[in-house]
Design a protein around this motif. Structure first.
Motif: not given
Length: 87
Positions: A30-39
C-alpha cells in the motif's frame, strides 16, 4: 500497523507469525503504490509543478533551461520567464 503491533505483542497467543508477515506485506504494498501514484502522476501535473524564472540569456541560461525542463525531473518545472539583466 495496529494489527502488526498487536501481532508482535501477542506473538504466540493470538495472531501468530503469518498475520504479522501479511500485515507487513500489505502495508508495504500500500505504501509503495501510494508513493508511485504521488511520484508518477501527481508530480507530473501542472497544478503541483514549479514555475521558474531564469535570470540570464546566455549559454549558461540555456543549459539551466534544458535542465529545468527535463521530462524526468519531479515535480515538474516549467520556465515562466527568461530575464535579461542589462547593466
Amino acid at each position: 500497523m495496529v494489527v502488526s503491533a498487536t501481532s508482535y505483542a501477542w506473538f504466540n497467543a493470538l495472531l501468530g507469525r503469518g498475520v504479522l508477515l501479511l500485515t507487513f506485506v500489505f502495508y508495504s504494498a500500500l505504501w509503495l503504490s501510494l508513493r508511485l501514484l504521488i511520484y508518477f502522476y501527481l508530480f507530473r501535473t501542472d497544478t503541483f509543478g514549479y514555475r521558474v524564472a531564469v535570470i540570464g540569456v546566455g549559454d549558461r541560461a540555456r543549459s539551466v533551461l534544458a535542465t529545468v525542463e527535463n521530462a524526468h525531473l519531479r515535480p515538474r518545472h516549467r520556465v515562466a520567464a527568461l530575464i535579461d539583466v542589462c547593466p
